[in-house]
Design a protein around this motif. Sequence first.
Motif, PDB file in Angstrom:
ATOM      1  N   PHE A  86      17.862  45.771  77.339  1.00 12.32           N
ATOM      2  CA  PHE A  86      18.197  45.761  75.924  1.00 12.32           C
ATOM      3  C   PHE A  86      17.800  47.075  75.273  1.00 12.32           C
ATOM      4  O   PHE A  86      16.790  47.691  75.638  1.00 12.32           O
ATOM      5  CB  PHE A  86      17.478  44.611  75.206  1.00 12.32           C
ATOM      6  N   LEU A  87      18.598  47.486  74.300  1.00 13.33           N
ATOM      7  CA  LEU A  87      18.284  48.654  73.483  1.00 13.33           C
ATOM      8  C   LEU A  87      17.266  48.232  72.427  1.00 13.33           C
ATOM      9  O   LEU A  87      17.569  47.408  71.566  1.00 13.33           O
ATOM     10  CB  LEU A  87      19.565  49.178  72.831  1.00 13.33           C
ATOM     11  N   LYS A  88      16.058  48.800  72.505  1.00 10.88           N
ATOM     12  CA  LYS A  88      15.020  48.400  71.553  1.00 10.88           C
ATOM     13  C   LYS A  88      13.932  49.471  71.527  1.00 10.88           C
ATOM     14  O   LYS A  88      13.502  49.970  72.571  1.00 10.88           O
ATOM     15  CB  LYS A  88      14.418  47.053  71.936  1.00 10.88           C
ATOM     16  N   ASP A  89      13.500  49.810  70.337  1.00 10.48           N
ATOM     17  CA  ASP A  89      12.405  50.758  70.141  1.00 10.48           C
ATOM     18  C   ASP A  89      11.074  50.064  70.441  1.00 10.48           C
ATOM     19  O   ASP A  89      10.867  48.908  70.051  1.00 10.48           O
ATOM     20  CB  ASP A  89      12.428  51.247  68.686  1.00 10.48           C
ATOM     21  N   ALA A  90      10.178  50.776  71.122  1.00  8.29           N
ATOM     22  CA  ALA A  90       8.880  50.193  71.473  1.00  8.29           C
ATOM     23  C   ALA A  90       8.073  49.792  70.248  1.00  8.29           C
ATOM     24  O   ALA A  90       7.207  48.910  70.326  1.00  8.29           O
ATOM     25  CB  ALA A  90       8.082  51.185  72.312  1.00  8.29           C
ATOM     26  N   ARG A  91       8.357  50.422  69.098  1.00  7.05           N
ATOM     27  CA  ARG A  91       7.624  50.097  67.874  1.00  7.05           C
ATOM     28  C   ARG A  91       8.184  48.879  67.168  1.00  7.05           C
ATOM     29  O   ARG A  91       7.630  48.442  66.154  1.00  7.05           O
ATOM     30  CB  ARG A  91       7.665  51.294  66.924  1.00  7.05           C
ATOM     31  N   GLU A  92       9.285  48.309  67.698  1.00  8.91           N
ATOM     32  CA  GLU A  92       9.957  47.202  67.018  1.00  8.91           C
ATOM     33  C   GLU A  92      10.143  46.005  67.949  1.00  8.91           C
ATOM     34  O   GLU A  92      11.140  45.293  67.882  1.00  8.91           O
ATOM     35  CB  GLU A  92      11.307  47.681  66.477  1.00  8.91           C
ATOM     36  N   ILE A  93       9.177  45.772  68.811  1.00  7.33           N
ATOM     37  CA  ILE A  93       9.230  44.624  69.719  1.00  7.33           C
ATOM     38  C   ILE A  93       9.056  43.349  68.905  1.00  7.33           C
ATOM     39  O   ILE A  93       8.059  43.183  68.192  1.00  7.33           O
ATOM     40  CB  ILE A  93       8.132  44.737  70.798  1.00  7.33           C
ATOM     41  N   ASP A  94      10.030  42.452  69.007  1.00  8.58           N
ATOM     42  CA  ASP A  94      10.012  41.274  68.137  1.00  8.58           C
ATOM     43  C   ASP A  94      10.164  39.962  68.903  1.00  8.58           C
ATOM     44  O   ASP A  94      10.497  38.934  68.315  1.00  8.58           O
ATOM     45  CB  ASP A  94      11.109  41.380  67.076  1.00  8.58           C
ATOM     46  N   PHE A  95       9.933  39.972  70.203  1.00  9.67           N
ATOM     47  CA  PHE A  95       9.923  38.715  70.952  1.00  9.67           C
ATOM     48  C   PHE A  95       8.708  37.892  70.522  1.00  9.67           C
ATOM     49  O   PHE A  95       7.698  38.433  70.069  1.00  9.67           O
ATOM     50  CB  PHE A  95       9.842  38.996  72.458  1.00  9.67           C
TER      51      PHE A  95
END
Length: 264
Positions: A86-95
């Motif tokens: 998945f495309l996701k910034d490490a600062r925006e992990i929302d799991f």
Amino acid sequence: MYHWDADEYRTSSSNQKRWALELLSKLDLEGSERVLDIGCGDGEITAAIAQRVPRGSAVGIDSSSDMVDLAARRFPPDRWPNASFFLKDAREIDFDEEFDAVFSNACLHWVVDHRPVLAGIRKCLKPSGRILLQMGGKGNAVTVLEAIDAVLKMPRWAAYFKGFCFPYAFYGPDDYRPWLAALGFQADRVELLPKDMVHEGEKAFAAWLRTTWLPYTERVPEPLREEFIDEIMAAHAGIRPPDADGSVHFTMVRLEVEATKGKT
């Protein structure tokens, strides 16, 4: 946001992948865990994790769409049903409490403030979940940075770096332990480890500079980048000459972090 050449990175990142596999050997897995890989790159290490959890799953995230696309092509769901990207910034992990473990190699030194990263990691972990992270640490790549600094002082290149700020976050244990404690992690091991990085000749050295030192190379106009890279290699040869066989060595320092999510 930098433009990663995913295909060239795949062929020039053998040192990072070797260290990632060494790191992965320290993550004790039973085979049914769900593991998050932060900074999955071309997906090779996420796939290696997936092989170790045949009854579980591995999820790779990266902030580069080119990397995520390459990973998805190399490890498609019909052949790798327990690996996803998945495309996701490490600062925006929302799991939300989905993972038994979080793994990351050669990624987090790209993030200046690690506190939102660690907060997202804590949120995504199940109770008593584990983290195993490795990144560039305090004292990393000293000779490379010395060579780059020498080149940036040359009149020809200095104009491209007006207002430039150091782009990496090379932290040490004294930085990291308070961040872990503040977020309710138990720090099991936080240490700096020296690593010898070797590139077999100038071509490999140039590919590494081209694909991983983007904060510097992307400030230079594209028609001049190869000359800029040549200048860095020449400066480095003056600081640490290649071996007799042409191999170029760099002393790297990695910050390695093992911690467990607390109950509070």
